[in-house]
Scaffold this motif. Structure first.
Motif, PDB file in Angstrom:
ATOM      1  N   ALA A 133      43.259 -14.710  -2.213  1.00  0.00           N
ATOM      2  CA  ALA A 133      43.873 -13.419  -2.796  1.00  0.00           C
ATOM      3  C   ALA A 133      45.074 -13.770  -3.552  1.00  0.00           C
ATOM      4  CB  ALA A 133      43.911 -12.465  -1.687  1.00  0.00           C
ATOM      5  N   GLY A 134      45.088 -14.705  -4.500  1.00  0.00           N
ATOM      6  CA  GLY A 134      46.078 -15.035  -5.357  1.00  0.00           C
ATOM      7  C   GLY A 134      46.886 -15.958  -4.808  1.00  0.00           C
ATOM      8  N   LYS A 135      47.117 -16.682  -3.780  1.00  0.00           N
ATOM      9  CA  LYS A 135      47.937 -17.569  -3.185  1.00  0.00           C
ATOM     10  C   LYS A 135      47.776 -18.686  -3.914  1.00  0.00           C
ATOM     11  CE  LYS A 135      50.335 -17.488   0.595  1.00  0.00           C
ATOM     12  NZ  LYS A 135      50.517 -17.568   2.126  1.00  0.00           N
ATOM     13  N   PHE A 136      48.894 -19.451  -4.329  1.00  0.00           N
ATOM     14  CA  PHE A 136      49.124 -20.902  -4.910  1.00  0.00           C
ATOM     15  C   PHE A 136      48.038 -20.788  -6.036  1.00  0.00           C
ATOM     16  CE2 PHE A 136      49.476 -21.140  -0.206  1.00  0.00           C
ATOM     17  CZ  PHE A 136      51.032 -21.497  -0.129  1.00  0.00           C
ATOM     18  N   GLY A 137      47.983 -19.991  -6.700  1.00  0.00           N
ATOM     19  CA  GLY A 137      47.341 -19.821  -8.218  1.00  0.00           C
ATOM     20  C   GLY A 137      45.910 -19.214  -8.115  1.00  0.00           C
ATOM     21  N   ALA A 138      45.166 -19.000  -6.655  1.00  0.00           N
ATOM     22  CA  ALA A 138      43.808 -18.829  -6.506  1.00  0.00           C
ATOM     23  C   ALA A 138      43.460 -17.343  -7.429  1.00  0.00           C
ATOM     24  CB  ALA A 138      43.664 -18.344  -5.241  1.00  0.00           C
ATOM     25  N   ALA A 139      42.606 -17.011  -7.608  1.00  0.00           N
ATOM     26  CA  ALA A 139      42.101 -15.742  -8.115  1.00  0.00           C
ATOM     27  C   ALA A 139      42.680 -14.537  -7.267  1.00  0.00           C
ATOM     28  CB  ALA A 139      40.554 -15.530  -8.275  1.00  0.00           C
ATOM     29  N   ASP A 140      43.108 -13.724  -8.280  1.00  0.00           N
ATOM     30  CA  ASP A 140      43.701 -12.556  -7.374  1.00  0.00           C
ATOM     31  C   ASP A 140      42.221 -11.482  -7.004  1.00  0.00           C
ATOM     32  OD1 ASP A 140      46.477 -12.748  -7.841  1.00  0.00           O
ATOM     33  OD2 ASP A 140      46.477 -11.927  -9.783  1.00  0.00           O
ATOM     34  N   ARG A 141      42.737 -10.986  -5.893  1.00  0.00           N
ATOM     35  CA  ARG A 141      41.619  -9.893  -5.428  1.00  0.00           C
ATOM     36  C   ARG A 141      40.578  -9.231  -6.394  1.00  0.00           C
ATOM     37  NH1 ARG A 141      39.979  -5.222  -2.760  1.00  0.00           N
ATOM     38  NH2 ARG A 141      38.763  -5.777  -1.064  1.00  0.00           N
ATOM     39  N   GLU A 142      41.620  -8.598  -7.404  1.00  0.00           N
ATOM     40  CA  GLU A 142      40.897  -7.906  -8.436  1.00  0.00           C
ATOM     41  C   GLU A 142      39.859  -8.588  -9.070  1.00  0.00           C
ATOM     42  OE1 GLU A 142      44.078  -7.882  -7.597  1.00  0.00           O
ATOM     43  OE2 GLU A 142      44.770  -6.044  -7.202  1.00  0.00           O
ATOM     44  N   ILE A 143      39.715  -9.720  -9.258  1.00  0.00           N
ATOM     45  CA  ILE A 143      38.780 -10.627 -10.041  1.00  0.00           C
ATOM     46  C   ILE A 143      37.314 -10.462  -9.304  1.00  0.00           C
ATOM     47  CG2 ILE A 143      38.207 -12.814 -10.607  1.00  0.00           C
ATOM     48  CD1 ILE A 143      41.091 -13.504 -11.203  1.00  0.00           C
ATOM     49  N   TRP A 144      37.499 -10.604  -7.765  1.00  0.00           N
ATOM     50  CA  TRP A 144      36.119 -10.572  -7.425  1.00  0.00           C
ATOM     51  C   TRP A 144      35.775  -9.383  -6.313  1.00  0.00           C
ATOM     52  CZ3 TRP A 144      37.682 -10.243  -2.269  1.00  0.00           C
ATOM     53  CH2 TRP A 144      38.728 -10.883  -1.858  1.00  0.00           C
ATOM     54  N   ALA A 145      36.748  -8.591  -6.108  1.00  0.00           N
ATOM     55  CA  ALA A 145      36.408  -7.729  -4.999  1.00  0.00           C
ATOM     56  C   ALA A 145      35.532  -6.590  -5.330  1.00  0.00           C
ATOM     57  CB  ALA A 145      37.881  -6.514  -4.911  1.00  0.00           C
ATOM     58  N   ASP A 146      34.875  -6.401  -6.631  1.00  0.00           N
ATOM     59  CA  ASP A 146      33.764  -5.472  -6.699  1.00  0.00           C
ATOM     60  C   ASP A 146      32.386  -6.205  -6.476  1.00  0.00           C
ATOM     61  OD1 ASP A 146      35.024  -2.901  -7.023  1.00  0.00           O
ATOM     62  OD2 ASP A 146      35.652  -3.172  -9.069  1.00  0.00           O
ATOM     63  N   ARG A 147      32.432  -7.528  -6.621  1.00  0.00           N
ATOM     64  CA  ARG A 147      31.285  -8.186  -6.497  1.00  0.00           C
ATOM     65  C   ARG A 147      30.615  -7.744  -5.255  1.00  0.00           C
ATOM     66  NH1 ARG A 147      33.070 -14.303  -8.394  1.00  0.00           N
ATOM     67  NH2 ARG A 147      34.329 -13.606 -10.451  1.00  0.00           N
ATOM     68  N   PRO A 148      29.228  -7.389  -5.390  1.00  0.00           N
ATOM     69  CA  PRO A 148      28.508  -6.936  -4.098  1.00  0.00           C
ATOM     70  C   PRO A 148      28.691  -7.691  -3.006  1.00  0.00           C
ATOM     71  CG  PRO A 148      27.219  -6.443  -6.181  1.00  0.00           C
ATOM     72  CD  PRO A 148      28.324  -7.458  -6.422  1.00  0.00           C
ATOM     73  N   GLU A 149      28.397  -9.247  -3.009  1.00  0.00           N
ATOM     74  CA  GLU A 149      28.789 -10.047  -1.769  1.00  0.00           C
ATOM     75  C   GLU A 149      30.087  -9.959  -1.125  1.00  0.00           C
ATOM     76  OE1 GLU A 149      29.168 -12.580  -5.739  1.00  0.00           O
ATOM     77  OE2 GLU A 149      28.048 -10.813  -5.190  1.00  0.00           O
ATOM     78  N   PHE A 150      31.124  -9.683  -1.744  1.00  0.00           N
ATOM     79  CA  PHE A 150      32.399  -9.582  -1.600  1.00  0.00           C
ATOM     80  C   PHE A 150      32.931  -8.155  -1.079  1.00  0.00           C
ATOM     81  CE2 PHE A 150      33.096 -14.231  -3.541  1.00  0.00           C
ATOM     82  CZ  PHE A 150      32.562 -14.641  -2.437  1.00  0.00           C
ATOM     83  N   LEU A 151      32.217  -6.879  -0.883  1.00  0.00           N
ATOM     84  CA  LEU A 151      32.609  -5.613  -0.483  1.00  0.00           C
ATOM     85  C   LEU A 151      33.097  -5.957   0.730  1.00  0.00           C
ATOM     86  CD1 LEU A 151      30.133  -3.480  -2.291  1.00  0.00           C
ATOM     87  CD2 LEU A 151      32.199  -4.126  -3.086  1.00  0.00           C
ATOM     88  N   GLY A 152      34.479  -5.323   0.825  1.00  0.00           N
ATOM     89  CA  GLY A 152      35.113  -5.659   2.176  1.00  0.00           C
ATOM     90  C   GLY A 152      36.240  -6.304   1.965  1.00  0.00           C
ATOM     91  N   SER A 153      36.632  -7.205   3.058  1.00  0.00           N
ATOM     92  CA  SER A 153      37.689  -7.900   3.093  1.00  0.00           C
ATOM     93  C   SER A 153      37.464  -9.425   3.522  1.00  0.00           C
ATOM     94  CB  SER A 153      38.656  -7.218   4.292  1.00  0.00           C
ATOM     95  OG  SER A 153      39.083  -6.024   4.128  1.00  0.00           O
ATOM     96  N   PHE A 154      38.388 -10.248   2.915  1.00  0.00           N
ATOM     97  CA  PHE A 154      38.341 -11.665   3.407  1.00  0.00           C
ATOM     98  C   PHE A 154      37.156 -12.408   3.289  1.00  0.00           C
ATOM     99  CE2 PHE A 154      42.025  -9.957   5.379  1.00  0.00           C
ATOM    100  CZ  PHE A 154      43.253 -10.782   5.161  1.00  0.00           C
ATOM    101  N   LEU A 155      36.230 -12.079   2.606  1.00  0.00           N
ATOM    102  CA  LEU A 155      34.708 -12.302   2.479  1.00  0.00           C
ATOM    103  C   LEU A 155      34.696 -13.783   1.797  1.00  0.00           C
ATOM    104  CD1 LEU A 155      32.286  -9.363   2.428  1.00  0.00           C
ATOM    105  CD2 LEU A 155      33.262 -10.657   4.252  1.00  0.00           C
ATOM    106  N   PRO A 156      35.284 -14.092   0.834  1.00  0.00           N
ATOM    107  CA  PRO A 156      35.496 -15.411   0.051  1.00  0.00           C
ATOM    108  C   PRO A 156      35.948 -16.627   1.229  1.00  0.00           C
ATOM    109  CG  PRO A 156      36.422 -13.882  -1.560  1.00  0.00           C
ATOM    110  CD  PRO A 156      36.108 -13.129  -0.356  1.00  0.00           C
TER     111      PRO A 156
END
Length: 568
Positions: free
Chosen positions: A183-206
């Motif tokens: 979720a954006g730490k140390f340059g990683a993708a911000d949550r907004e980039i992947w949060a609407d993907r069906p496989e990741f709906l919810g919390s902490f799924l990546p």
């Protein structure tokens, strides 16, 4: 902006348990994994949507040092765990977050990395916090080998024999992560980039996907090392025994403030769990199939409780009580008539009256377990936009604000914060690692650095400040004179409509047991075998018993969430 998903349902339900009951730290610190836990949600989705898995790269030498990749491919997207396996000297091995070297480091790549990507990642990922990844990566993590089990298992396999389950079960893992960032730490993708993907709906799924693939690497690694050590005698782990290895994790105080800092999100998690329980309790009868599932999971939960070990005196006592209470639950169930009306509600009320907190909350998870049709829609709504309703309503009358305080913070208004015992602790951020820490207010010069992580105390201070104001005055007028209360006014207005957003306990009192906060969050991840090493950090096991990527298509991950009966 990502909108929260609200699950509309026609399911009948009994009233939800009140937050005054649920949101006490002693109870939150007794939560267990359930069908709503994120690890299980992820595996159900991957299986349902027929994801495919392979290992495109395995460039490890005889010492287990090198590069590997694990690829997950769905209908629309691919994710790849990139693994860097290192030669870590024993003197540098540490579980502490301040460590600078690890046995393995990982990142979850959004797509299929090419050699240019791998080269870039090889220069950044092993550095962890000292490096930087990019929006192409969803997580950053690292892990160390288990001192108790890793070499033992490699040696057993190299000699051509299976390790003993009696030695495996109390530990439950071969490698233990010390951080899984996203979720954006140390340059990683911000949550907004992947949060609407069906496989990741919810919390902490990546992050959960990362850990699951790390587990696959861990087991592949021990088998690789055994073959390299003794190519003529080495064998692979028996598949059923292999599944008894999860991934360990050592989690400290850095995680605890999350529950205070994310009130809207915590409300969605607890509300989903309470809704699931309420839906099942409302059923007028128990079907034979549901009762079969409940009895099966109860029997396996008793095995889990038997195999769950802890040397911490508090948790050790809880485990003794849990084992006894689960025996009582089984005996009570055997004596309960199959014709009873509202059997799940009756069972829950009996547990609430007759069992300890550990067993009560285990019973909640077991009741939910038997009814996937009623509860499996809820994880889609277990996310929140913490920026929503962030603006203070300055027009609100102080009478309305006081009403919110009296309803949400009644427990805090009853405490005497002038008593040093009530404010003995304080939260601050360490200079060394920029991580939350817990100090002693009257023994260390830390007050200038205190973090606003005591909403109960602050609500009581706000209440006292309001006593000299006219209830008809506005919040804006009050804050013009008392800007020091802005943060708690904002919080009170936000949580007024979120009953499960606020912990109903003092987070700076001398009796605070902070690992209750860790346990609550980790139970939603799906962790098991919580083993406190002090009141400030805990070891857990993740994915123990779960299928591996090559097995997911043929196995039910929910059925494997508890230990098998044939191992009793």
């Amino acid at each position: 902006m990502i909108k929260d998903r609200v699950v509309e349902s026609s399911h009948p339900q009994v009233p939800l348990r009140p937050p005054e009951v649920v949101m006490r730290l002693a109870r939150m610190g007794a939560f267990h994994q359930s069908r709503l836990s994120f690890m299980r949600v992820l595996l159900r989705r991957l299986k349902r949507d027929r994801w495919r898995f392979d290992r495109p790269i395995w460039r490890l030498n005889e010492e287990g040092v090198g590069l590997a990749t694990y690829r997950a491919t769905g209908a629309e997207r691919t994710y790849t765990l990139v693994v860097f396996s290192h030669d870590l000297p024993e003197a540098q091995r540490s579980d502490r977050v301040i460590a600078k070297a690890w046995d393995a480091t990982f990142t979850l790549f959004d797509g299929d990395p090419d050699e240019t990507d791998l080269k870039r990642l090889s220069e950044a990922v092993p550095l962890q916090e000292a490096g930087r990844i990019s929006e192409r990566e969803l997580s950053l993590s690292r892990a160390n080998r288990s001192v108790r089990l890793f070499e033992y298992v490699v040696d057993c396999l190299a000699r051509g024999r299976q390790p003993e389950r009696a030695r495996i079960e109390p530990v439950g893992y071969l490698m233990r992560t010390t951080a899984v960032y996203g979720a954006g730490k140390f340059g990683a993708a911000d949550r907004e980039i992947w949060a609407d993907r069906p496989e990741f709906l919810g919390s902490f799924l990546p992050e959960m996907l990362s850990v699951w693939l790390i587990r696959a690497f861990t087991l592949d690694l021990v088998e690789h090392l055994a073959r390299c050590r003794a190519p003529n005698t080495a064998i692979a782990l028996d598949p059923e025994l292999r599944r008894r290895f999860g991934v360990g994790n050592a989690t400290g105080l850095g995680m605890a403030p999350f529950l205070v800092n994310h009130p809207a999100l915590i409300h969605t998690w607890i509300h989903a769990r309470e809704t699931a329980l309420a839906r099942v309790r409302a059923l007028p009868e128990a079907t034979a199939s549901a009762m079969t599932v409940f009895r099966d999971r109860l029997a396996r939960a008793r095995i889990n409780a038997r195999d769950w070990k802890s040397e911490h005196p508090v948790q050790a006592a809880r485990l003794v009580a849990l084992r006894a209470d689960l025996d009582r639950l089984a005996a009570h169930l055997d004596g309960q008539s199959s014709e009873i009306r509202n059997p799940w509600d009756t069972l829950y009320l009996w547990a609430e009256a007759d069992l300890g907190l550990e067993a009560q909350e285990q019973t909640v998870s077991l009741i939910i377990e038997a009814h996937p049709d009623l509860v499996d829609d809820l994880p889609n709504a277990m996310a929140a936009d913490e920026t929503a309703n962030f603006r203070i309503d300055g027009k609100m009358r102080l009478s309305a604000l006081k009403r919110i305080l009296s309803e949400t913070y009644a427990w805090a208004l009853a405490l005497d914060f002038a008593n040093p015992v009530a404010v003995d602790r304080l939260w601050y951020v360490s200079e060394e690692k920029l991580e939350p820490r817990l100090g002693q207010r009257f023994e260390e010069p830390l007050e200038p650095y205190e973090q606003p992580l005591a909403p109960g105390r602050d609500a009581a201070a706000l209440w006292a400040a309001l006593s000299t104001w006219d209830p008809g005055d506005s919040v804006a007028a009050f804050l013009l004179k008392h800007a020091e209360h802005r943060h708690i006014v904002r919080r009170a207005q936000r949580v007024a409509q979120l009953p499960y957003a606020e912990i109903r306990d003092n987070t700076v009192g001398a009796d605070l047991f902070p690992i209750d906060m860790l346990r609550c969050k980790l139970s939603f991840f799906g962790a098991t075998k919580f083993d406190p090493r002090s009141d400030r950090w805990v070891r857990i096991t993740m994915y123990q018993g779960a299928p591996f990527p090559c097995e997911l298509a043929a196995m039910d991950p929910d059925d494997l969430a508890y230990p098998p009966l044939d191992e009793a």
